[in-house]
Design an enzyme around this catalytic site. Structure first.
Site, mmCIF file in Angstrom:
data_model
loop_
_atom_site.group_PDB
_atom_site.id
_atom_site.type_symbol
_atom_site.label_atom_id
_atom_site.label_comp_id
_atom_site.label_asym_id
_atom_site.label_seq_id
_atom_site.Cartn_x
_atom_site.Cartn_y
_atom_site.Cartn_z
ATOM 1 N N ILE A 10 -1.048 14.462 -1.592
ATOM 2 C CA ILE A 10 0.116 13.609 -1.292
ATOM 3 C C ILE A 10 0.298 12.481 -2.294
ATOM 4 O O ILE A 10 1.310 11.808 -2.296
ATOM 5 C CB ILE A 10 0.079 13.023 0.150
ATOM 6 N N GLU A 12 -1.523 10.051 -5.900
ATOM 7 C CA GLU A 12 -2.627 9.636 -6.744
ATOM 8 C C GLU A 12 -2.718 8.130 -6.651
ATOM 9 O O GLU A 12 -1.831 7.422 -7.107
ATOM 10 C CB GLU A 12 -2.386 10.113 -8.177
ATOM 11 N N GLY A 13 -3.742 7.663 -5.974
ATOM 12 C CA GLY A 13 -3.870 6.230 -5.759
ATOM 13 C C GLY A 13 -4.596 5.571 -6.913
ATOM 14 O O GLY A 13 -4.844 6.179 -7.945
ATOM 15 N N TYR A 15 -7.636 4.786 -7.080
ATOM 16 C CA TYR A 15 -9.018 5.234 -7.264
ATOM 17 C C TYR A 15 -9.199 6.740 -7.356
ATOM 18 O O TYR A 15 -10.289 7.203 -7.638
ATOM 19 C CB TYR A 15 -9.883 4.695 -6.114
ATOM 20 N N ASP A 127 -5.389 -6.444 -4.172
ATOM 21 C CA ASP A 127 -4.421 -5.561 -4.834
ATOM 22 C C ASP A 127 -3.294 -5.183 -3.870
ATOM 23 O O ASP A 127 -2.865 -4.032 -3.816
ATOM 24 C CB ASP A 127 -5.145 -4.311 -5.366
#
EC number: 2.7.11.22
Length: 294
Positions: A10, A12-13, A15, A127
């Protein structure tokens, strides 16, 4: 990892890859974050595992629940409750988002509730951005994702897919190289998000650290010792910075009422020691018509 079955990728974060997955035991849909670590060959640092284990204790209706931590084959997988909408997607897909001032107020209140809870447990986010504020469409409740991950893994300059990690919500003390920052960094980010909800455009859209600082200075004024004690001693402060005078915040959020502007200006004070804290923000006059949301 046998308990979880990946359904689809779903996103790409910051990390690593995020999957929609199914818990085979409970049949529940979950979000599975595969953490990609810099030193792949060395496995997962024990400090990271300790930090992450503490986050499992965090339980609040405005925090995305970390349900499980799986350490498998030198990889770390974090299992979170699944929510399919984030504030950025919601703002981008709702042309009249900024007109619904009551909804913006309820979202801001919930963000602050989540932050007050985390700060009371001495956990920072570092963040915060619209992409990690998740919305449950059924209840219109908002939940903070990725709390505490920055401490466990650090914040990379780029994601593993080489996307630049946004600076738009980063507090001036971090940009100026302070190593002793604390909870006010999250309040700054919330102020930036509040302004963006109201105007539907980012307040400080910098494309490098110096551009980010200068975008802040142009609106908030260049800081100096009289306005922010100790600022000139920060590692990245330069006496050659252009000297901008502060402008009126109201001009950037014209549809925000005076109470809202007052709260926003208290969140965006340059000196972190003067910035309002989350608990005090929740008590602000701006929220008086919410009648203490449950």
């Amino acid at each position: 990892m046998d308990q979880y079955e990946k359904v689809e990728k779903i996103g790409e974060g910051t990390y690593g890859v995020v999957y929609k997955a199914r818990d085979k035991v409970t049949n529940e849909t979950i979000a599975l974050k595969k953490i990609r670590l810099e030193q792949e060959d060395e496995g997962v640092p024990s400090t990271a595992i300790r930090e992450i284990s503490l986050l499992k204790e965090m339980q609040h209706s405005n925090i995305v629940k970390l349900q499980d931590v799986v350490h498998s084959e030198k990889r770390l997988y974090l299992v979170f409750e699944y929510l399919d909408l984030d504030l950025k997607k919601h703002m981008d897909s709702t042309p009249d988002f900024s007109k619904d001032l009551h909804m913006i107020k309820t979202y801001l209140y919930q963000i602050l509730r989540g932050i007050a809870y985390c700060h009371s447990h001495r956990v920072l986010h570092r963040d915060l951005k619209p992409q990690n504020l998740l919305i449950d469409r059924r209840t219109n409740s908002l939940k903070l994702a990725d709390f505490g991950l920055a401490r466990a893994f650090g914040i990379p300059v780029r994601t593993f897919t080489h996307e630049v990690v946004t600076l738009w919500y980063r507090a001036p003390e971090i940009l100026l190289g302070s190593h002793h920052y604390s909870t006010p960094v999250d309040i700054w980010s919330v102020g930036c998000i509040f302004a963006e909800m109201i105007s539907q455009k980012p307040l400080f859209p910098g494309d490098s650290e110096i551009d980010q600082l200068f975008k802040i200075f142009r609106i908030m004024g260049t800081p100096y010792e009289d306005t922010w004690r100790g600022v000139t001693s920060l590692p990245d402060y330069k006496s050659a910075f252009p000297k901008w005078k502060p402008t009126d915040l109201e001009t950037f959020v014209p549809n925000l009422d005076p109470d809202g502007v007052d709260l926003l200006s208290k969140m965006l004070l340059m000196d972190p020691t003067k910035r309002i804290n989350a608990r005090a923000a929740l008590e602000h006059e701006y929220f008086k018509d919410l009648g203490g949301m449950p």
